[in-house]
Design an enzyme around this catalytic site. Sequence first.
Site, PDB file in Angstrom:
ATOM      1  N   SER A 172      58.196 -19.610 -11.702  1.00  0.00           N
ATOM      2  CA  SER A 172      58.342 -20.100 -10.335  1.00  0.00           C
ATOM      3  C   SER A 172      58.873 -21.532 -10.367  1.00  0.00           C
ATOM      4  O   SER A 172      59.897 -21.775 -11.000  1.00  0.00           O
ATOM      5  CB  SER A 172      57.007 -19.978  -9.592  1.00  0.00           C
ATOM      6  OG  SER A 172      57.198 -20.099  -8.207  1.00  0.00           O
ATOM      7  N   LYS A 190      61.881 -23.224 -12.795  1.00  0.00           N
ATOM      8  CA  LYS A 190      62.978 -24.150 -12.505  1.00  0.00           C
ATOM      9  C   LYS A 190      62.966 -25.279 -13.537  1.00  0.00           C
ATOM     10  O   LYS A 190      64.009 -25.703 -14.057  1.00  0.00           O
ATOM     11  CB  LYS A 190      62.833 -24.749 -11.109  1.00  0.00           C
ATOM     12  CG  LYS A 190      62.652 -23.788  -9.959  1.00  0.00           C
ATOM     13  CD  LYS A 190      62.495 -24.532  -8.632  1.00  0.00           C
ATOM     14  CE  LYS A 190      61.831 -23.686  -7.549  1.00  0.00           C
ATOM     15  NZ  LYS A 190      62.581 -22.502  -7.191  1.00  0.00           N
ATOM     16  N   GLN A 199      65.605 -17.971  -0.928  1.00  0.00           N
ATOM     17  CA  GLN A 199      65.228 -19.269  -0.389  1.00  0.00           C
ATOM     18  C   GLN A 199      66.478 -20.116  -0.131  1.00  0.00           C
ATOM     19  O   GLN A 199      67.239 -20.397  -1.061  1.00  0.00           O
ATOM     20  CB  GLN A 199      64.303 -20.021  -1.344  1.00  0.00           C
ATOM     21  CG  GLN A 199      63.816 -21.347  -0.769  1.00  0.00           C
ATOM     22  CD  GLN A 199      62.856 -22.088  -1.681  1.00  0.00           C
ATOM     23  OE1 GLN A 199      62.815 -21.845  -2.896  1.00  0.00           O
ATOM     24  NE2 GLN A 199      62.078 -23.007  -1.125  1.00  0.00           N
ATOM     25  N   GLU A 214      61.554 -28.651   0.545  1.00  0.00           N
ATOM     26  CA  GLU A 214      60.182 -28.281   0.193  1.00  0.00           C
ATOM     27  C   GLU A 214      59.546 -29.307  -0.725  1.00  0.00           C
ATOM     28  O   GLU A 214      58.404 -29.742  -0.525  1.00  0.00           O
ATOM     29  CB  GLU A 214      60.156 -26.899  -0.458  1.00  0.00           C
ATOM     30  CG  GLU A 214      58.752 -26.461  -0.845  1.00  0.00           C
ATOM     31  CD  GLU A 214      58.704 -25.085  -1.484  1.00  0.00           C
ATOM     32  OE1 GLU A 214      57.640 -24.736  -2.040  1.00  0.00           O
ATOM     33  OE2 GLU A 214      59.711 -24.348  -1.428  1.00  0.00           O
ATOM     34  N   TRP A 248      63.076 -13.601  -1.993  1.00  0.00           N
ATOM     35  CA  TRP A 248      63.038 -15.061  -1.983  1.00  0.00           C
ATOM     36  C   TRP A 248      63.519 -15.662  -3.301  1.00  0.00           C
ATOM     37  O   TRP A 248      64.042 -16.776  -3.344  1.00  0.00           O
ATOM     38  CB  TRP A 248      61.603 -15.505  -1.691  1.00  0.00           C
ATOM     39  CG  TRP A 248      61.385 -16.957  -1.403  1.00  0.00           C
ATOM     40  CD1 TRP A 248      60.798 -17.877  -2.222  1.00  0.00           C
ATOM     41  CD2 TRP A 248      61.696 -17.659  -0.190  1.00  0.00           C
ATOM     42  NE1 TRP A 248      60.729 -19.103  -1.611  1.00  0.00           N
ATOM     43  CE2 TRP A 248      61.273 -18.996  -0.356  1.00  0.00           C
ATOM     44  CE3 TRP A 248      62.301 -17.280   1.015  1.00  0.00           C
ATOM     45  CZ2 TRP A 248      61.435 -19.960   0.643  1.00  0.00           C
ATOM     46  CZ3 TRP A 248      62.453 -18.245   2.003  1.00  0.00           C
ATOM     47  CH2 TRP A 248      62.029 -19.557   1.814  1.00  0.00           C
ATOM     48  N   HIS A 299      54.544 -11.617  -8.262  1.00  0.00           N
ATOM     49  CA  HIS A 299      55.163 -12.857  -8.710  1.00  0.00           C
ATOM     50  C   HIS A 299      54.444 -13.414  -9.934  1.00  0.00           C
ATOM     51  O   HIS A 299      53.224 -13.554  -9.951  1.00  0.00           O
ATOM     52  CB  HIS A 299      55.126 -13.875  -7.565  1.00  0.00           C
ATOM     53  CG  HIS A 299      55.875 -15.142  -7.833  1.00  0.00           C
ATOM     54  ND1 HIS A 299      57.062 -15.179  -8.540  1.00  0.00           N
ATOM     55  CD2 HIS A 299      55.605 -16.432  -7.479  1.00  0.00           C
ATOM     56  CE1 HIS A 299      57.498 -16.428  -8.596  1.00  0.00           C
ATOM     57  NE2 HIS A 299      56.630 -17.210  -7.966  1.00  0.00           N
TER      58      HIS A 299
END
Length: 525
Positions: free
Chosen positions: A225, A229, A267, A275, A319, A356
């Site tokens: 998640s 990144k 997203q 965010e 997403w 997820h």
Amino acid sequence: MRARRLRPALILLAATAIGLGGVVTLASGAASAVEDDGADCPVSVPASWPASTKFPDPFKRIDGTRITAKSDWRCRREEIKKLAERTIYGTKPAKPATVTGTVSSTGITVNVTENGRSASFSAGVELPSGNGPFPAVVVVGGFGADTATIKAAGAAVITYDPLAVGKEGTPRNNKQGAFYGVYGSSSSTGLLAAWAWGVSRLIDVVEQSGGRILKADALGVTGCSRYGKSAFAIGALDQRVALTMPIESGTAGAPILRGIPGESGSQPLSNAYGEQPWFGDAFGAYTGNPAALPVDTHELVAMVAPRGLFLMENPHIDWLGARSGSVAALGGAEVYQALGAGENISYWSDVQDGTHCASRPEWRTPLQQNIQKFLLKTGSAAGTFRISAKKAGNLAEWRDWTTPVLTDGPGGSTTPTTPTTPTTPTTPPPGGACTATASVNQWTGGFVTTVRVTAGAAAITGWTVTAALPAGAAITSVWNAGRSGDTGSVRFTNVGFNGSLAPGQSTEFGYQGTGTGAGTTVTCG
């Protein structure tokens, strides 16, 4: 001060040695001995660049010429890095003037000083059974690939808290954490580059420890998640990372930035930018117009080359933008192939569990194989692409460049490989039961083919596709279909979940092979 003056010369010497020995490094996929082996390359970032909805050509230099040799990649990579820092991440500073710390069987401490400012942070260590020194995987936020599998494979786990280096929940003009304590709370560098800087400083300390507990030349990184990144950025920005394993990284991770606006449910760029300050501040100018970017994430994938890269994605959650992620992997794989390192990249989104960041059985074996190959250096398993039909991208839609054949030295051939092109739909069988089209992503010595099956005017409850492969082509793996044969005329049949199609509805399956896939014809019945 004397050591500070000597550092650029040492970097130049190391980079020159790597450049001269580039063929060996490229073939092995070994990690570099330095954080950035192109630091001595002269790069002049232009004030502006043309916009394009297509992918930037990873083989084209800023001056418009194309690289022709594998040894050219070192400085071309540096150009991509500088452009990515300018527009996506913000600047990741080089090693500070002073980095000290300790490595024990339970933890790592890091102390840095730069320009009169100091900061400290730490990480946990869990060793596997056996006698060290051990390779290790940095698990960002303690949330990434299955740590039990990592340790069972013989690697240590380093638990890294990125929030100690760059806090989330802070405004862009008042960023907090160890990184911003050194470089200022108003730094334009985003959290992903700051978190990458923190891992680079951990690696500095491991290097200085002399390899008594952990091996500095056998380090990997993983995260899921937002921490996926981070893992992606860490591997792209530090060439000492031997194996990069981001999981479900979503927007600001692996998925192509140009593809996000057109991928339903993913997203939005503006949402990810707002965010958290993951992106650098400069990216705010591109959230509504990613076509204006001079780089895209396929080139960040390429920045990891020829080192180990295992991208894991989840096609069940819109997403996360897995379709755009598959395109980034396919585009970056073109660079891996050109460098003779095509077996060092893997991509896997063909998973059944949509939860997820789940610990998935499909990833367990390739995870072990990647650790064995790039960290333990005892394995030789080839990389594989397992792209889910739910989120399969088509590289041909995004590029207008071809992949050159790079020589091992300067002045090489620029003869391109066959570009990715979709085949013409086949003539439907009597009654128009179904049609099939194939898109081939070709590189030197291998290819990935995605086949789209479409029902005709009436619903169907099953299908069979026959693919006529060119001479010399052989299939090595297939997903979302059963198959009979590996060469010549190969028959594919639906599996349980994709056989029933309503009128006009489509499904996709894919396969990977060796040889040349271009020219394949497919028929559906």
